[in-house]
Design an enzyme around this catalytic site. Structure first.
Site, short mmCIF file in Angstrom:
data_model
loop_
_atom_site.label_atom_id
_atom_site.label_comp_id
_atom_site.label_asym_id
_atom_site.label_seq_id
_atom_site.Cartn_x
_atom_site.Cartn_y
_atom_site.Cartn_z
N GLN B 70 -13.90 -20.72 0.02
CA GLN B 70 -13.24 -18.86 0.68
C GLN B 70 -14.34 -18.39 0.63
O GLN B 70 -15.63 -19.49 0.74
CB GLN B 70 -13.39 -18.69 -1.12
CG GLN B 70 -11.99 -18.67 -1.44
CD GLN B 70 -11.73 -17.85 -3.15
OE1 GLN B 70 -12.38 -16.77 -3.17
NE2 GLN B 70 -10.44 -18.59 -3.57
N1 GTP Z 1 2.75 -29.26 0.61
C1 GTP Z 1 1.13 -29.62 0.59
N2 GTP Z 1 0.91 -28.81 -0.06
C2 GTP Z 1 -0.75 -29.08 -0.77
C3 GTP Z 1 -1.68 -30.50 0.53
N3 GTP Z 1 -2.09 -30.16 -0.24
C4 GTP Z 1 -3.21 -29.38 -0.46
N4 GTP Z 1 -1.65 -28.83 -0.57
C5 GTP Z 1 -1.43 -27.68 -1.86
O1 GTP Z 1 -2.47 -26.38 -0.93
C6 GTP Z 1 -2.38 -25.33 -2.24
C7 GTP Z 1 -4.15 -25.46 -2.12
O2 GTP Z 1 -4.90 -26.66 -2.26
P1 GTP Z 1 -6.04 -27.01 -2.65
O3 GTP Z 1 -5.71 -28.62 -3.09
O4 GTP Z 1 -6.20 -25.43 -3.98
O5 GTP Z 1 -7.26 -26.21 -1.71
P2 GTP Z 1 -8.86 -26.18 -1.16
O6 GTP Z 1 -9.03 -26.98 0.21
O7 GTP Z 1 -10.10 -26.46 -2.16
O8 GTP Z 1 -9.02 -24.94 -1.39
P3 GTP Z 1 -10.68 -23.70 -1.94
O9 GTP Z 1 -10.74 -24.87 -3.75
O10 GTP Z 1 -9.69 -22.95 -2.37
O11 GTP Z 1 -11.75 -24.43 -0.50
C8 GTP Z 1 -1.84 -25.99 -3.04
O12 GTP Z 1 -1.47 -25.18 -3.61
C9 GTP Z 1 -1.85 -27.44 -3.01
O13 GTP Z 1 -0.84 -27.81 -3.42
C10 GTP Z 1 -0.23 -30.95 1.21
O14 GTP Z 1 -0.64 -32.37 1.60
N5 GTP Z 1 1.14 -30.90 1.12
#
Ligand code: GTP
Ligand code: MG
Lengths: 1181, 184
Positions: B70
């Protein structure tokens, strides 16, 4: 500087076995159980201690392989943390949990552990309160504080503005709470100057914390001011001052390490200035100096932009295994345009701040520091800082480091210099053009050995030089190293097999391996590294005698190996190294015989009379060994050895001893070395048949040998004795093998005369010398020599203490038998034959009865052991040529003597006897007349006899005591066994008693057999009447037997029964005896014999009554106690109505204190009650 | 401390690799991490702090740091840079709107001195979503071809299906292992 004397020098390959190697962390369940258990036991101090001890033990055991705990690390940490972090939990519980956390942290390293600690925003507040509630001086809880501060260091890495935690600073009562940021800083500051390990955690915490964006902006300048003030004001001569300095220096070093360079650059000049002005290089605390080195180095890095080593993808993969295994891993698969090499050329025109000069200058000072850890830090610093300098300046640094390698500098400077070169080298900062200066220096360092009398320093320098070689291997292209490959390879190989210290040999082997793996240009590299590996170089003897030859067989290395030994190692300060080097040169001669003869020998010969003792010693040994190795080569070439040598050499060999004698070098300091060396020379020259016959040197050699024979050092005698066979054979016999009689006569009469010397070493030396005479020298004189030796082997009152002379005479007797050989009907003056065999055996069987004691203990054991060995050797010799010479009587006595030794009390003797006995019963060809052969072999089946470990107490006694059942052996087994059973050594008593008891139990119900056995016991006793060595333990053994209740089937119904005989025997042993031990043992036996009704009982009672009035108070007292006990056991002894009176007189009289008249009165009343005659006092004669 | 000790320490350290996983929020970083670790990926919420996981992969011990993406957290990324062997940059391939942000943040990282020399892996994540951009498109959008300072690779993948995650990791580990270890 501490002397570098690592490695015990002897057998340093043994340390391997100590290394505990685990496959996995096997104690997981147990550790978890210990952790869970804490909540139940925390009130029990002892249980807590026990748990802690076990926990520590397990964790310590993985100190060498900490990564094995990794799969469970998180789980264990959390378990502990859950117990530890409860603010209301009892103190012993949280304290122990934190202490376990600390132990794990110490084992695994805090950087690994800290990552696993929870680090949510919500952890902050409780953690801060917990830390603030700690008392920083509570010495029992430092582990708690250490762990808490570490924990805080990860929690304060949350990417979250700390202000967001400070919403409610205004308290209900109007006061204002401190901001989180300030609270953390306050904690950090407070713990930075404490005296314990918590300070390290605080330094880590503060450095981490200060690199946060928000903290950096708000607090960094003021904290730096605070730290600078401490740097200025702290007094490094006080403990507090050192603590403060350590804390501040560590924090700032870490800060400049972790922080963003651009942020910190503005502060670097002032920090450097303040730090340097503190002049801490003069501080006594090496921790302060080390920290200072770190800080300077980090400051240096801050002044310079980082550069990425451009060549790092070209020099192969991370681990050598990959290189050696499957070839160099390609950086990326080709074809894909996704991967692009970064630009390799950095612009060279960066400004270099002037401070850098000061930084380097100071690092160079710390590089020579007297402590290793400080030098280390400085070396790493020089490496890293130089890595950021433009080429030209970097090369200046290299130049300055090279200046450290001068003869004026200390070994510390050499060590630091090597470390720095290694650090520079591995970063590719030594330009190829510098190799020509660097390589010779490193080769010198690889041989650095600064002699300090009887030891030397320099192992650490040599080790560091290996590091340099290792680093080169990683940084350079093969083509750059190529011109130096042979030189480096030779030096490394030489260090890996010939260094005195095992760790240097291993370091050199590792460096060699790295070079072969990454350079691939080392001649025969793979062949060598597979043989000369980490394990092989662990054994020094093997290095010198075997690996040296293996290597020298590759022509590239032959000369280097030989030259190193001849020029360096032969003059080493450790005599063991000189001797090994000489042996190595012997083994190496076939690799290059002409070089040895034409070059090495002529170089060594002048040194044999040089001024340096060590060199002289080594040179003489080496000349001897090389000549000896050349001899068979000359034979194979159908030449004489003389043809191989140059004329001069032969002359010089001949004159070595004379020169030494003229310079009085046999007498002066180090004369011992000269003697052994010359003896070795005599032996090897004789074996090599050098044409010195009838030259004056022969007489000189004879006199050297003769003098050595009277020397007090056994090694010197041994050297002379070793020379005798070849020397006499070569120079005192004619080509047809006959002896020069005048020589024979003069030597024999001289040596035989010396056997009678009153000086024990002289006897020993001449005994051994006679034992080593060659066959020719004994022809026609054997009887005389035997008689002389036998006379020495006999115990005489005056010379009772000369057990070592007796031992050596026995050895010699066996030696001459071996030399002359066996012929049944030969002449007694020339060969072992029917006419003298009995004489030999009777001498040996006499020697096996040598039980002389003196202040050194059972010195007779040396003689007995020598005699056993001789009996075995002579018997073996005879059966190999003519078994008929052995009579049944001789054989019986040999076997019975061995059996007896096999159950006596000295472990070493017993083990030798067991071993020799089993060898003889299964000898091939067979020994005749083994008494009760079939039964013996039933007790000792062949596999068992050969596989038994005779030094194990349990096995030996169990097997040999079974021979009690065989008539021929009973007497001797029992004679040996009673000594063990009645002895003092606990394990011996335990196992021998058990064996005896087992045998006696097997007799139960068989009265005749028991009586036969006791008959033998009585015979043993009578044969050793008043011989306390046997009679006292025999009495104690009898007492055991009586106590075990295995004798109760013995009858006492007729006069002269066995119990009667026992009583009278004991009585005869203690009449007029002054040994209280023995009298009290007798009292025990009398008490035990009370069980036999009739005359034994009444005789014993009478004897006990006499002892109650013995002149020694202690005897009276003990007797009374024993009688009291015995009467309780055998209640039929006292008439019913008298019991209580008898018992009270026995127990209430102070037998040891009263006047003798009073005692006698008491005693007489006892006699009356017991119904026996009052003893009448005999007139003292 | 002699050469043998240095070698022993080095052997252990050579087997350890530090990977820093960054990217805009919602890119899928945490999902990738959990997928690797075999954990449930249905209950992931935005990361407000950071996660560290240690995994074994092809004989290496990978210490992966996943820091929340974020906007307010991005200024703290710098706290995690030290001794990073590789940067894993995760992109939500369906998030066309923020590609420019994404490019800016990435290029800002690449000039960081403490990340100099680190390997760069770009995961073009969420390939399972209809309408996601291809790796080629992302490569252009992020102007990867202008990067000359780092070894880099872009790998299309899906954290949800797990597709191609291993390919990317293999490349990273391989690239790190194939340069000599300097212990700096
Ligand atoms: N369809 C799909 N959704 C995904 C994929 N990877 C992550 N998501 C979705 O994207 C959203 C965010 O994923 P996170 O892993 O929390 O993302 P992050 O990069 O860790 O985000 P922050 O912790 O806020 O930096 C979640 O709802 C996941 O289910 C993917 O390969 N395909
Ligand atoms: Mg996340």
């Amino acid at each position: 500087m501490a002397a570098n004397m690592t490695g015990d020098g002897k057998d340093d390959g043994a340390d391997e076995s100590k290394l505990q190697v685990h496959e996995t962390f096997t104690e997981l369940e147990e550790v978890k159980e210990l952790i869970r258990g804490l909540e139940n036991i925390y009130e029990d101090f002892i249980e807590m201690e026990r748990s802690a001890e076990r926990f520590r033990f397990i964790i310590d055991d993985y100190q060498e392989q900490p990564h094995l705990i990794d799969p469970y690390l998180e789980e264990l940490m959390l378990m502990l943390l859950n117990i530890a972090k409860q603010p209301k939990a009892p103190r012993p519980l949280t304290r122990q949990a934190f202490s376990y956390l600390y132990l794990i942290t110490k084992m695994r390293g805090f950087k690994q552990v800290v990552r696993l600690l929870p680090h949510e925003v919500s952890d902050m507040e409780p953690l801060l309160s917990l830390i603030e509630s700690q008392n920083p001086t509570d010495y029992e809880l430092w582990e708690t504080r250490y762990m808490l501060l570490l924990w805080l260091s990860i929690v304060c890495m949350i990417p979250f503005d700390l202000k967001r935690l400070d919403s409610n600073l205004q308290q209900g009562d109007g006061s204002v709470k401190m901001r989180t940021m300030d609270r953390i800083m306050a904690i950090g500051k407070m713990y930075l100057s404490v005296n314990d390990k918590v300070r390290d955690a605080a330094a880590y915490l503060v450095s981490r914390f200060l690199t946060r964006l928000d903290v950096k902006q708000e607090l960094l300048p003021s904290i730096l001011d605070w730290m600078m003030k401490i740097l200025k004001d702290a007094d490094h001569q006080t403990v507090l001052g050192c603590n403060q300095l350590c804390g501040v220096l560590a924090t700032s070093a870490l800060l400049f390490k972790h922080g963003k360079r651009e942020d910190l650059l503005q502060y670097a000049p002032i920090v450097l200035q303040v730090a340097l002005e503190a002049k801490l290089e003069l501080c006594d605390s090496c921790v302060v100096r080390k920290m200072m080195g770190k800080l300077i180095h980090r400051l240096g890095l801050t002044f310079l932009k980082s550069r990425v080593a451009a060549w790092r993808y070209q020099r192969g993969s991370r681990s050598l295994a990959a290189n050696l295994g499957g070839g160099v891993v390609k950086s990326t698969e080709g074809g894909s345009s996704d991967v692009i090499q970064g630009p390799e050329e950095e612009d060279e025109d960066d400004d270099v701040p002037e401070e850098i000069e000061e930084v380097i200058e100071h690092l160079l000072v710390y590089l020579k520091d007297k402590e290793t850890i400080v030098r280390w830090t400085a070396a790493k610093g020089i490496g890293r800082v130089t890595g950021r300098l433009p080429q030209e300046l970097a090369d200046d640094v290299v130049g300055s480091v090279l200046e450290l390698f001068s003869s004026q500098e200390t070994n510390g400077a050499w060590h630091g210099g090597c470390l720095a070169l290694a650090e520079l080298g591995r970063r590719g900062l030594l330009l190829p053009g510098r190799l020509k200066d660097v390589v010779p220096v490193i080769m010198k360092a690889l041989a650095y050995d600064e002699r300090r009398g009887n030891f030397s320093v320099g192992a650490h320098v040599r080790d560091a030089a290996c590091y340099v070689c290792w680093a080169f291997a990683r940084a350079y292209e093969p083509k750059e190293i190529l011109p130096y490959v042979n030189q480096i390879a030779s030096c490394l190989i030489i260090a890996s097999v010939f260094d005195r210290e095992v760790n240097v040999r291993r370091a050199a082997a590792a460096a060699f391996q790295e070079n072969v793996g990454r350079q691939g240009t080392f001649p025969h590299g793979i062949d060598i590294l597979t043989t000369v590996d980490y394990f092989a170089v662990g054994n020094r003897v093997r290095c010198f005698t075997e690996l040296s030859v293996f290597i020298a067989n590759f022509p590239e290395y032959t000369q280097a190996v030989i030259d190193h030994l001849a020029e360096v190692k032969l003059a080493h300060w450790d005599s063991a190294i000189r001797e090994l080097s000489a042996q190595a040169l012997h083994n190496l001669t076939p690799c290059s015989p002409d070089y040895m003869a034409a070059t090495v020998l002529p170089k060594l010969l002048p040194l044999t009379s040089g001024l340096d003792l060590f060199q002289r010693h080594g040179a003489i040994l080496a000349v001897a060994e090389i000549l000896h190795a050349l001899y068979p080569i000359s034979q194979a070439r159908k030449k004489s050895l003389v043809d191989l040598l140059d004329e001069n050499s032969l002359e010089e060999v001949q004159s070595v001893s004379k020169k030494l004698q003229d310079a009085k070098m046999f007498k002066r300091h180090g004369g011992e070395y000269m003697r052994t060396a010359v003896c070795c020379l005599i032996e090897k020259c004789s074996l090599s048949k050098l044409p010195f016959h009838n030259k004056p040197v022969i007489e000189l050699w004879q006199s050297v040998i003769d003098e050595c024979l009277t020397h007090i050092e056994p090694e010197i005698q041994a050297a002379a004795v070793a020379a005798i066979p070849s020397f006499f054979s070569e120079y005192f016999t004619r080509p047809d093998g006959s002896v020069l009689q005048d020589k024979q006569e003069s030597i024999l009469s001289h040596y035989l005369q010396e056997l009678k010397s009153s000086n024990e070493p002289t006897r020993q030396g001449h005994s051994l010398a006679l034992g080593a005479l060659p066959r020719a020298m004994l022809q026609g004189q054997l009887s005389r020599v035997m008689a002389g030796l036998i006379a020495v082997s006999e115990v005489t009152q005056k010379e009772e203490k000369m057990a070592e002379a007796r031992r050596d005479a026995v050895k010699a007797l066996s030696g001459i038998c071996e030399t002359v050989g066996v012929a049944n009907d030969g002449k007694a003056d020339s060969v072992l034959c029917s006419a003298n065999v009995a004489t030999v055996y009777s001498a040996l069987l006499q020697a096996i009865k040598d039980y002389t004691l003196d202040s050194r203990g059972d010195i007779g054991a040396w003689v007995r052991e020598a005699s056993m060995q001789a009996l075995h050797d002579v018997t073996s010799l005879i059966v190999r040529s003519d078994p008929q010479m052995l009579t049944p009587d001789i054989c019986k006595r040999v076997f019975c003597s061995l059996v007896q030794q096999a159950v006596e009390k000295i472990d070493r003797t017993r083990s030798l006897a067991g071993h020799l006995f089993s060898k003889l019963i299964y000898h091939s060809p067979t020994v005749p007349h083994i008494p009760q052969e079939k039964e013996v072999k039933d007790v000792f089946p062949e596999v068992l006899a050969k596989g038994t470990n005779w030094s194990a107490v349990s096995d030996t006694y169990t097997m040999f005591s079974r021979l009690l059942a065989l008539d021929e052996y009973t007497y001797n087994v029992l004679l040996g066994l009673v000594i063990s059973v009645g002895g003092l050594t606990e394990s011996v008593v335990k196992f021998s008693s058990a064996s005896l008891l087992e045998y006696l139990k097997s007799l139960s119900g068989d009265r005749a057999a028991l009586e036969r056995f006791m008959g033998v016991y009585l015979a043993v006793c009578r044969d050793h009447h008043r011989d306390d060595r046997v009679s006292l333990p025999a009495m104690k053994a009898l007492d055991h037997m009586l106590c075990w209740g295995v004798l109760d089937t013995l009858a006492s119904d007729k006069s002269d029964s066995i119990p009667d005989q026992l009583v009278s025997h004991i009585r005869s042993e203690v009449t007029k005896c002054g040994n209280p031990q023995k009298i009290m043992a007798a009292a025990d036996v009398y008490c035990g014999l009370l069980q036999f009704e009739g005359s034994p009982r009444s005789k014993c009672l009478t004897q006990l009554m006499i002892l109650l009035c013995h002149k020694y108070p202690r005897v009276r007292k003990t007797t009374a106690d024993k009688v009291y006990e015995a009467l309780l056991t055998y209640d039929e002894v006292v008439p019913e109505e008298q019991v209580s009176d008898v018992m009270s007189v026995l127990s209430e009289t102070s037998w040891d204190n009263l006047e003798i008249a009073e005692i006698r009165e008491k005693r007489n009343s006892l006699c009356d009650m017991l119904g026996i005659k009052r003893p009448v006092l005999l007139k003292q004669s | 401390m002699g050469l043998l000790t240095i070698l022993k320490k080095m052997k252990q350290k050579e087997k350890e690799v530090r990977l820093l996983m960054l990217g805009l929020d919602n890119a899928g970083k945490t999902t990738i991490l959990k997928k690797f670790n075999g954990e449930d990926i249905d209950t992931i919420s935005p990361t407000l702090g950071f996660n560290i996981k240690t995994l074994e992969h092809r004989g290496f011990k990978l210490n992966i740091w996943d820091v929340g993406g974020q906007k307010s957290l991005r200024s703290y990324w710098r706290n995690y840079f030290e001794s990073t062997d590789a940067l894993i940059w995760v992109v939500d391939s369906a998030d066309r709107m923020r590609l420019n942000d994404c490019k800016k943040e990435l290029h800002a990282l690449l000039v960081e001195e403490r990340l100099a020399g680190a390997t760069l892996l770009v995961f073009a994540n969420k390939q399972d979503l209809p309408g996601s951009l291809t790796a080629k498109e992302i490569r252009e959008a992020l102007d990867l071809d202008s990067i000359k300072t780092h070894h880099w690779l872009i790998q299309d993948c899906s954290a949800v299906t797990g597709d191609n995650l291993l390919n990317g990791m293999d490349w990273v580990v391989n690239d790190i292992a194939s340069r000599i270890f300097t212990m700096d």
